[in-house]
Motif scaffolding. Structure first.
Motif, PDB file in Angstrom:
ATOM      1  N   PHE A   1       0.833  -1.203   0.000  1.00  0.00           N
ATOM      2  CA  PHE A   1       0.000   0.000   0.000  1.00  0.00           C
ATOM      3  C   PHE A   1       0.869   1.255   0.000  1.00  0.00           C
ATOM      4  CE2 PHE A   1      -2.344   3.396   2.158  1.00  0.00           C
ATOM      5  CZ  PHE A   1      -3.484   3.439   1.366  1.00  0.00           C
ATOM      6  N   ALA A   2       1.923   1.222   0.819  1.00  0.00           N
ATOM      7  CA  ALA A   2       2.792   2.391   0.921  1.00  0.00           C
ATOM      8  C   ALA A   2       3.487   2.696  -0.405  1.00  0.00           C
ATOM      9  CB  ALA A   2       3.838   2.170   2.020  1.00  0.00           C
ATOM     10  N   THR A   3       4.017   1.663  -1.056  1.00  0.00           N
ATOM     11  CA  THR A   3       4.722   1.894  -2.315  1.00  0.00           C
ATOM     12  C   THR A   3       3.771   2.204  -3.462  1.00  0.00           C
ATOM     13  OG1 THR A   3       4.775  -0.507  -2.731  1.00  0.00           O
ATOM     14  CG2 THR A   3       6.715   0.468  -1.707  1.00  0.00           C
ATOM     15  N   SER A   4       2.477   1.922  -3.286  1.00  0.00           N
ATOM     16  CA  SER A   4       1.484   2.235  -4.326  1.00  0.00           C
ATOM     17  C   SER A   4       0.884   3.622  -4.178  1.00  0.00           C
ATOM     18  CB  SER A   4       0.344   1.194  -4.302  1.00  0.00           C
ATOM     19  OG  SER A   4       0.808  -0.060  -4.723  1.00  0.00           O
ATOM     20  N   THR A   5       1.254   4.333  -3.121  1.00  0.00           N
ATOM     21  CA  THR A   5       0.681   5.665  -2.925  1.00  0.00           C
ATOM     22  C   THR A   5       1.022   6.641  -4.059  1.00  0.00           C
ATOM     23  OG1 THR A   5       2.502   6.018  -1.342  1.00  0.00           O
ATOM     24  CG2 THR A   5       0.309   5.644  -0.433  1.00  0.00           C
ATOM     25  N   PRO A   6       2.222   6.582  -4.673  1.00  0.00           N
ATOM     26  CA  PRO A   6       2.454   7.483  -5.813  1.00  0.00           C
ATOM     27  C   PRO A   6       1.471   7.229  -6.954  1.00  0.00           C
ATOM     28  CG  PRO A   6       4.539   6.630  -5.011  1.00  0.00           C
ATOM     29  CD  PRO A   6       3.459   5.867  -4.304  1.00  0.00           C
ATOM     30  N   GLU A   7       1.226   5.940  -7.282  1.00  0.00           N
ATOM     31  CA  GLU A   7       0.249   5.626  -8.324  1.00  0.00           C
ATOM     32  C   GLU A   7      -1.135   6.139  -7.941  1.00  0.00           C
ATOM     33  OE1 GLU A   7       2.466   3.499  -7.184  1.00  0.00           O
ATOM     34  OE2 GLU A   7       3.287   2.238  -8.782  1.00  0.00           O
ATOM     35  N   LEU A   8      -1.473   6.001  -6.653  1.00  0.00           N
ATOM     36  CA  LEU A   8      -2.775   6.475  -6.172  1.00  0.00           C
ATOM     37  C   LEU A   8      -2.913   7.982  -6.372  1.00  0.00           C
ATOM     38  CD1 LEU A   8      -5.443   6.160  -4.587  1.00  0.00           C
ATOM     39  CD2 LEU A   8      -4.102   6.394  -2.483  1.00  0.00           C
ATOM     40  N   ILE A   9      -1.923   8.721  -5.898  1.00  0.00           N
ATOM     41  CA  ILE A   9      -1.979  10.178  -5.985  1.00  0.00           C
ATOM     42  C   ILE A   9      -2.013  10.632  -7.443  1.00  0.00           C
ATOM     43  CG2 ILE A   9      -0.803  12.330  -5.400  1.00  0.00           C
ATOM     44  CD1 ILE A   9      -1.994  10.780  -3.016  1.00  0.00           C
ATOM     45  N   VAL A  10      -1.120  10.060  -8.256  1.00  0.00           N
ATOM     46  CA  VAL A  10      -1.009  10.466  -9.657  1.00  0.00           C
ATOM     47  C   VAL A  10      -2.299  10.165 -10.413  1.00  0.00           C
ATOM     48  CG1 VAL A  10       0.141   9.938 -11.851  1.00  0.00           C
ATOM     49  CG2 VAL A  10       1.501  10.318  -9.798  1.00  0.00           C
ATOM     50  N   SER A  11      -2.845   8.961 -10.255  1.00  0.00           N
ATOM     51  CA  SER A  11      -4.042   8.581 -11.007  1.00  0.00           C
ATOM     52  C   SER A  11      -5.274   9.357 -10.565  1.00  0.00           C
ATOM     53  CB  SER A  11      -4.298   7.070 -10.867  1.00  0.00           C
ATOM     54  OG  SER A  11      -3.325   6.330 -11.575  1.00  0.00           O
ATOM     55  N   VAL A  12      -5.416   9.596  -9.266  1.00  0.00           N
ATOM     56  CA  VAL A  12      -6.567  10.344  -8.773  1.00  0.00           C
ATOM     57  C   VAL A  12      -6.508  11.791  -9.255  1.00  0.00           C
ATOM     58  CG1 VAL A  12      -7.688  11.288  -6.714  1.00  0.00           C
ATOM     59  CG2 VAL A  12      -7.030   8.877  -6.784  1.00  0.00           C
ATOM     60  N   ILE A  13      -5.320  12.410  -9.171  1.00  0.00           N
ATOM     61  CA  ILE A  13      -5.179  13.792  -9.643  1.00  0.00           C
ATOM     62  C   ILE A  13      -5.449  13.864 -11.147  1.00  0.00           C
ATOM     63  CG2 ILE A  13      -3.553  15.693 -10.010  1.00  0.00           C
ATOM     64  CD1 ILE A  13      -2.226  14.950  -7.377  1.00  0.00           C
ATOM     65  N   ALA A  14      -4.907  12.889 -11.903  1.00  0.00           N
ATOM     66  CA  ALA A  14      -5.136  12.866 -13.348  1.00  0.00           C
ATOM     67  C   ALA A  14      -6.623  12.701 -13.660  1.00  0.00           C
ATOM     68  CB  ALA A  14      -4.332  11.726 -13.983  1.00  0.00           C
ATOM     69  N   SER A  15      -7.307  11.844 -12.893  1.00  0.00           N
ATOM     70  CA  SER A  15      -8.738  11.635 -13.097  1.00  0.00           C
ATOM     71  C   SER A  15      -9.524  12.906 -12.806  1.00  0.00           C
ATOM     72  CB  SER A  15      -9.222  10.487 -12.207  1.00  0.00           C
ATOM     73  OG  SER A  15     -10.561  10.162 -12.459  1.00  0.00           O
ATOM     74  N   LEU A  16      -9.143  13.606 -11.741  1.00  0.00           N
ATOM     75  CA  LEU A  16      -9.809  14.860 -11.393  1.00  0.00           C
ATOM     76  C   LEU A  16      -9.638  15.907 -12.490  1.00  0.00           C
ATOM     77  CD1 LEU A  16      -8.927  15.227  -7.593  1.00  0.00           C
ATOM     78  CD2 LEU A  16     -11.233  15.082  -8.564  1.00  0.00           C
ATOM     79  N   LYS A  17      -8.490  15.866 -13.163  1.00  0.00           N
ATOM     80  CA  LYS A  17      -8.210  16.831 -14.226  1.00  0.00           C
ATOM     81  C   LYS A  17      -8.768  16.370 -15.571  1.00  0.00           C
ATOM     82  CE  LYS A  17      -4.026  18.757 -12.135  1.00  0.00           C
ATOM     83  NZ  LYS A  17      -4.504  20.145 -12.043  1.00  0.00           N
ATOM     84  N   GLY A  18      -9.454  15.227 -15.590  1.00  0.00           N
ATOM     85  CA  GLY A  18     -10.039  14.726 -16.822  1.00  0.00           C
ATOM     86  C   GLY A  18      -9.063  14.050 -17.762  1.00  0.00           C
ATOM     87  N   SER A  19      -7.884  13.668 -17.254  1.00  0.00           N
ATOM     88  CA  SER A  19      -6.874  13.004 -18.078  1.00  0.00           C
ATOM     89  C   SER A  19      -6.981  11.491 -17.893  1.00  0.00           C
ATOM     90  CB  SER A  19      -5.468  13.502 -17.706  1.00  0.00           C
ATOM     91  OG  SER A  19      -5.337  14.876 -17.945  1.00  0.00           O
ATOM     92  N   SER A  20      -8.017  10.889 -18.492  1.00  0.00           N
ATOM     93  CA  SER A  20      -8.259   9.453 -18.340  1.00  0.00           C
ATOM     94  C   SER A  20      -7.091   8.619 -18.856  1.00  0.00           C
ATOM     95  CB  SER A  20      -9.535   9.058 -19.086  1.00  0.00           C
ATOM     96  OG  SER A  20     -10.667   9.640 -18.508  1.00  0.00           O
ATOM     97  N   ASP A  21      -6.525   9.023 -20.008  1.00  0.00           N
ATOM     98  CA  ASP A  21      -5.423   8.260 -20.583  1.00  0.00           C
ATOM     99  C   ASP A  21      -4.232   8.211 -19.641  1.00  0.00           C
ATOM    100  OD1 ASP A  21      -6.840   7.707 -22.831  1.00  0.00           O
ATOM    101  OD2 ASP A  21      -5.964   9.305 -24.048  1.00  0.00           O
ATOM    102  N   LEU A  22      -3.963   9.318 -18.976  1.00  0.00           N
ATOM    103  CA  LEU A  22      -2.845   9.384 -18.039  1.00  0.00           C
ATOM    104  C   LEU A  22      -3.131   8.539 -16.804  1.00  0.00           C
ATOM    105  CD1 LEU A  22      -0.141  10.852 -18.124  1.00  0.00           C
ATOM    106  CD2 LEU A  22      -1.160  12.693 -16.788  1.00  0.00           C
TER     107      LEU A  22
END
Length: 315
Positions: free
Chosen positions: A47-68
């Motif tokens: 879980f700890a090492t997956s937090t960067p993927e979590l943060i990056v994907s959630v922020i990208a989703s919020l910005k409407g960047s589905s591909d990212l």
């Protein structure tokens, strides 16, 4: 352009530093609470090492960047197996706990197939997100039930060499985890802004940016943890971290990103990138099953195929 590159590198630095604090704090806290190394790798460290993927994907989703957002999840899972598991096996033959083959690896294969099925309509929406989060909750319950059964064996949980000499007070550990999470949020925001800007400036699709630069950057904590664990022969931490991270990426990161904002799935993701992730995931079973050892040549094979995948993407 130089500003975007600088922001990207600073974002990576924040992600790596934050994840390092979270990994050290999380795994040390788990050991203090009496959780075994295998479960530490699959749950807390993963879980700890997956937090960067979590943060990056959630922020990208919020910005409407589905591909990212989707490219980061798929690319990270491919990198975890092809690059990180391959490199770890190349450095040191990895002895496989039979529990991984009977429990955790089949779970990873199943959730990967579920993710692909949910993508067939070219959209991972709100309902799909709740399905993924529900399965994630069941996985956590399963992990803790397993931990409790192991805890009832009467044996004291061994302290991983990975964490010896690093144990401090619980308050200090919690502070390190919170500081790490703050650094992750800052790093994720900088990384996404720079990635979107570079994609537009170079005319590169966000899918490719997500599958390469972003996924490699967000996989740095898994890489660092796996290499250290492999060299110190903490095989349960190393493999458990990778399998657990991939499960977390699909169920928790993918589920939460879809709940925040529906993820549109491009046809090339459905017909090529997601199948590549599935092939890598399924290939772990025969590679690990032979003698319960991931040999150096098998690690080299995984690494070589990943390099070929990157060359294809760049081409």
């Amino acid at each position: 352009m130089l500003i975007n590159i600088l922001l990207f590198l600073v974002g990576l630095l924040f992600l790596y530093t934050g994840a390092t604090w979270v990994v050290k704090g999380g795994s040390t806290l788990a050991v203090l609470l009496g959780v075994r190394p295998l479960l530490v790798g699959i749950t807390v460290v993963a879980f700890a090492t997956s937090t960067p993927e979590l943060i990056v994907s959630v922020i990208a989703s919020l910005k409407g960047s589905s591909d990212l957002a989707l490219g980061n999840i798929v690319g990270s899972n491919i990198a975890n197996i092809g690059l990180i598991l391959g490199l770890s096996g190349l450095l040191m033959p990895l002895h496989i706990n039979i529990s991984f083959l009977r429990k955790e690896l089949p779970i990873l294969i199943a959730v990967s197939l579920l993710f692909y099925v949910l993508s067939l309509d070219l959209n991972i929406g709100l309902t799909d997100g709740f399905i993924l989060l529900t399965v994630f909750t069941l996985f956590i319950v399963f992990a803790f039930i397993t931990a409790r059964k192991e805890g009832n064996s009467g044996l004291a949980p061994p302290l991983p060499r990975l964490e010896r000499g690093r144990i401090g007070g619980k308050a200090k550990i919690l502070l390190a985890i919170l500081a790490g999470m703050g650094a992750l949020f800052v790093g994720g925001e900088l990384l996404i802004r720079a990635s979107i800007s570079m994609a537009k400036e170079f005319g590169i699709s966000e899918i490719i940016i997500g599958l390469t630069l972003v996924s490699l950057g967000s996989s740095l904590p898994e890489l660092a943890t796996a290499i250290v664990a492999s060299l110190q022969k903490e095989n349960d931490i190393c493999i458990g971290n990778l399998i657990g991270s991939n499960i977390f990426n699909i169920l928790f990161v993918g589920g939460l990103a879809a709940v925040v904002s529906p993820i549109n799935v491009a046809k090339e993701q459905l017909t090529f990138y997601l199948p590549v992730m599935l092939v890598y995931t399924v290939s772990m079973m025969p590679l690990m099953k032979t003698g319960l050892v991931l040999k150096r040549w098998e690690g080299a094979l995984l690494l070589a195929t990943y390099v070929g995948f990157l060359i294809y993407l760049i081409g």
